[in-house]
Write a protein that holds these residues in place. Sequence first.
Motif, PDB file in Angstrom:
ATOM      1  N   ILE A 162       0.934  -0.658   0.561  1.00 50.82           N
ATOM      2  CA  ILE A 162       0.271  -0.505  -0.091  1.00 50.82           C
ATOM      3  C   ILE A 162       0.389   1.688   0.168  1.00 50.82           C
ATOM      4  N   ILE A 163       0.653   1.974  -1.153  1.00 49.62           N
ATOM      5  CA  ILE A 163       1.267   3.715  -0.704  1.00 49.62           C
ATOM      6  C   ILE A 163       0.034   4.562  -0.180  1.00 49.62           C
ATOM      7  N   TRP A 164       0.624   5.397   0.943  1.00 54.20           N
ATOM      8  CA  TRP A 164      -0.222   5.958   1.523  1.00 54.20           C
ATOM      9  C   TRP A 164       0.629   7.472   1.102  1.00 54.20           C
ATOM     10  N   GLY A 165      -0.855   8.642   1.011  1.00 52.22           N
ATOM     11  CA  GLY A 165      -0.757   9.057   1.416  1.00 52.22           C
ATOM     12  C   GLY A 165       0.038  10.311   2.053  1.00 52.22           C
ATOM     13  N   LEU A 166       0.105  11.063   3.191  1.00 50.36           N
ATOM     14  CA  LEU A 166       0.673  12.082   4.391  1.00 50.36           C
ATOM     15  C   LEU A 166      -0.245  12.009   5.314  1.00 50.36           C
ATOM     16  N   ARG A 167      -1.729  12.313   4.700  1.00 50.76           N
ATOM     17  CA  ARG A 167      -2.855  12.084   5.696  1.00 50.76           C
ATOM     18  C   ARG A 167      -3.515  11.369   5.566  1.00 50.76           C
ATOM     19  N   GLY A 168      -2.950   9.795   5.962  1.00 51.46           N
ATOM     20  CA  GLY A 168      -3.794   8.450   5.744  1.00 51.46           C
ATOM     21  C   GLY A 168      -4.964   7.957   4.484  1.00 51.46           C
ATOM     22  N   GLU A 169      -4.627   8.487   3.353  1.00 52.02           N
ATOM     23  CA  GLU A 169      -5.630   8.180   2.212  1.00 52.02           C
ATOM     24  C   GLU A 169      -4.595   7.395   1.337  1.00 52.02           C
ATOM     25  N   VAL A 170      -5.229   6.316   0.662  1.00 52.73           N
ATOM     26  CA  VAL A 170      -5.034   4.492  -0.123  1.00 52.73           C
ATOM     27  C   VAL A 170      -4.639   5.653  -1.268  1.00 52.73           C
ATOM     28  N   MET A 171      -3.119   5.344  -1.590  1.00 56.63           N
ATOM     29  CA  MET A 171      -3.440   6.290  -3.169  1.00 56.63           C
ATOM     30  C   MET A 171      -3.207   5.098  -3.924  1.00 56.63           C
ATOM     31  N   GLU A 172      -2.303   3.811  -3.725  1.00 56.66           N
ATOM     32  CA  GLU A 172      -2.593   2.481  -4.229  1.00 56.66           C
ATOM     33  C   GLU A 172      -2.762   1.207  -3.823  1.00 56.66           C
ATOM     34  N   MET A 173      -3.237   0.297  -4.051  1.00 60.61           N
ATOM     35  CA  MET A 173      -2.254  -1.198  -3.681  1.00 60.61           C
ATOM     36  C   MET A 173      -2.373  -1.841  -4.467  1.00 60.61           C
ATOM     37  N   VAL A 174      -1.174  -2.413  -4.303  1.00 58.03           N
ATOM     38  CA  VAL A 174      -1.439  -3.626  -5.332  1.00 58.03           C
ATOM     39  C   VAL A 174      -0.999  -4.872  -4.133  1.00 58.03           C
ATOM     40  N   ASP A 175      -1.102  -6.178  -5.449  1.00 59.30           N
ATOM     41  CA  ASP A 175      -0.846  -7.090  -4.512  1.00 59.30           C
ATOM     42  C   ASP A 175       0.313  -8.076  -5.522  1.00 59.30           C
ATOM     43  N   THR A 176       1.507  -7.814  -4.126  1.00 60.08           N
ATOM     44  CA  THR A 176       2.448  -8.072  -4.664  1.00 60.08           C
ATOM     45  C   THR A 176       2.785  -9.733  -4.913  1.00 60.08           C
ATOM     46  N   ARG A 177       1.711 -10.179  -5.025  1.00 60.78           N
ATOM     47  CA  ARG A 177       1.765 -11.820  -6.092  1.00 60.78           C
ATOM     48  C   ARG A 177       3.302 -12.447  -5.743  1.00 60.78           C
ATOM     49  N   HIS A 178       3.413 -13.077  -4.314  1.00 59.60           N
ATOM     50  CA  HIS A 178       4.553 -13.762  -4.052  1.00 59.60           C
ATOM     51  C   HIS A 178       3.408 -14.621  -3.301  1.00 59.60           C
ATOM     52  N   GLY A 179       2.476 -15.320  -3.228  1.00 59.29           N
ATOM     53  CA  GLY A 179       1.568 -15.880  -2.510  1.00 59.29           C
ATOM     54  C   GLY A 179       1.296 -16.298  -0.650  1.00 59.29           C
ATOM     55  N   ASP A 180       2.529 -15.920  -0.705  1.00 61.61           N
ATOM     56  CA  ASP A 180       2.823 -15.082   1.219  1.00 61.61           C
ATOM     57  C   ASP A 180       4.140 -14.429   0.899  1.00 61.61           C
ATOM     58  N   THR A 181       4.156 -13.574   1.433  1.00 58.69           N
ATOM     59  CA  THR A 181       4.980 -12.113   1.336  1.00 58.69           C
ATOM     60  C   THR A 181       5.286 -12.608   2.671  1.00 58.69           C
ATOM     61  N   TYR A 182       7.106 -12.712   2.783  1.00 57.77           N
ATOM     62  CA  TYR A 182       8.213 -11.951   3.946  1.00 57.77           C
ATOM     63  C   TYR A 182       7.725 -10.765   4.266  1.00 57.77           C
ATOM     64  N   SER A 183       8.609  -9.796   3.212  1.00 59.92           N
ATOM     65  CA  SER A 183       9.646  -8.267   3.219  1.00 59.92           C
ATOM     66  C   SER A 183       8.626  -7.279   2.184  1.00 59.92           C
ATOM     67  N   ALA A 184       9.155  -6.072   3.090  1.00 62.22           N
ATOM     68  CA  ALA A 184       8.747  -5.337   1.465  1.00 62.22           C
ATOM     69  C   ALA A 184       9.935  -3.970   1.654  1.00 62.22           C
ATOM     70  N   THR A 185      10.673  -3.366   1.528  1.00 54.91           N
ATOM     71  CA  THR A 185      11.783  -2.304   1.532  1.00 54.91           C
ATOM     72  C   THR A 185      11.982  -2.015   0.956  1.00 54.91           C
ATOM     73  N   LEU A 186      11.629   0.155   1.186  1.00 57.25           N
ATOM     74  CA  LEU A 186      11.242   0.720   0.185  1.00 57.25           C
ATOM     75  C   LEU A 186      12.899   1.899   0.355  1.00 57.25           C
ATOM     76  N   SER A 187      13.414   1.559  -0.801  1.00 65.88           N
ATOM     77  CA  SER A 187      14.863   2.085  -1.621  1.00 65.88           C
ATOM     78  C   SER A 187      14.748   3.811  -0.384  1.00 65.88           C
ATOM     79  N   PRO A 188      16.395   3.951   0.290  1.00 64.03           N
ATOM     80  CA  PRO A 188      16.741   5.149   0.386  1.00 64.03           C
ATOM     81  C   PRO A 188      16.218   5.634  -0.167  1.00 64.03           C
ATOM     82  N   CYS A 189      16.405   6.378  -1.711  1.00 59.75           N
ATOM     83  CA  CYS A 189      16.166   6.833  -2.890  1.00 59.75           C
ATOM     84  C   CYS A 189      14.521   7.254  -2.762  1.00 59.75           C
ATOM     85  N   GLY A 190      13.717   5.941  -2.313  1.00 65.25           N
ATOM     86  CA  GLY A 190      12.435   6.860  -2.164  1.00 65.25           C
ATOM     87  C   GLY A 190      11.654   6.534  -3.875  1.00 65.25           C
ATOM     88  N   ARG A 191      12.390   5.963  -4.266  1.00 72.07           N
ATOM     89  CA  ARG A 191      11.862   5.319  -5.904  1.00 72.07           C
ATOM     90  C   ARG A 191      11.270   3.662  -6.123  1.00 72.07           C
TER      91      ARG A 191
END
Length: 366
Positions: free
Chosen positions: A128-157
């Motif tokens: 899920i990508i959230w706006g800074l006021r708490g609104e959901v901007m977009e949600m996608v299915d990771t398609r892993h079947g079972d997700t273990y981790s998610a890492t945001l890059s330091p550059c934010g991209r």
Amino acid sequence: MMKISLPGDVKSFKVSEVAKKTAANRTVQIWSTKDFNLKEHKSVRGNIEFDFATKVCWSPDGKAVILHKSVANTIEVYKLTKRPDGSLGSPQVSLTFPQHDREADVIALDVAVTGKFIMSCNNKNQLIIWGLRGEVMEMVDTRHGDTYSATLSPCGRFVATTGFTPDVKVWEVKFSKAGNFEGIKRAFDLSGHKAGIYSCSINSDSTRMVSVSKDGTWRLFDTNIEYQKGQLVYLLKSGPYENKTQPALIRLAPDGRTIAIASAASLTFFSAITGDILNTINDIYAGNIIELCFDPESKLLLTMGDRHVRVFHNVAGYHAAIQDLEASHKKATSAAMRDRINQQIKEAKKALETIQKLTRVKSKNK
């Protein structure tokens, strides 16, 4: 899971612990890194009423703490106040996000360095990508079947997700030149493992990514590519790690020179330059290491376990830096460049010697 985080300016770091270990005090604690070399480590404590935090991260400006509350299963923002003398006061709640999915456990939380969005991921494969006021901007299915981790890059991209599938899926969070959110799309995959992937890590400019898998190996990739033009990532280094029967955490130093893998209570450092093991520290805790992170300058590594944070000098990182500089010296095309690299090698060796002397003195005083 416990969470430990460092802000970009490394002025302080914080810890929020799990229910069984800290449900009684329900706090977020903040320490100043200036006190690391002192015997007493004073902290500022913020209370989380009727709940406890499982994930925590800094705002880009270091003026707020964003955390995930377990019982309420929601994201909350705490602003950091200041006392009259200029020191930090207790964090105060400034915003509570609407609850997204009562039954889903959040496995990752982070905020982009650009300050444009907050990323969360849960065990229902919802990125899920959230706006800074708490609104959901977009949600996608990771398609892993079972997700273990998610890492945001330091550059934010980018966001890299791992799970039951033997590949790391890398997503790009897109904004227009005017700063408007355009969506999240699959950028590329990191492949080659033969089993599910425990975790992934990204260096400061997203030119390197590293993964660790249930197959007992780690893999380092060059991701400095133009994927829109069809350019593919390629493997730089790979190797086995110890305690293969245990889940593992992997972290790539921001400078891209050192890889740290935590498995059970052991910590192993690898050179991202040669792929060789540089150092191993065993039995850091009675239980398992459950979180670790490098500071933005790649000089320190912080680990968490047994309700304690331990701070290590990244000695292996200095060795890797020297390896990298010596390789660059051989490729230097001018005398001026060689002289400059020689000076950098001397400085790295001097810094390493200073740390090793300090470590020997501390060992004798124990």
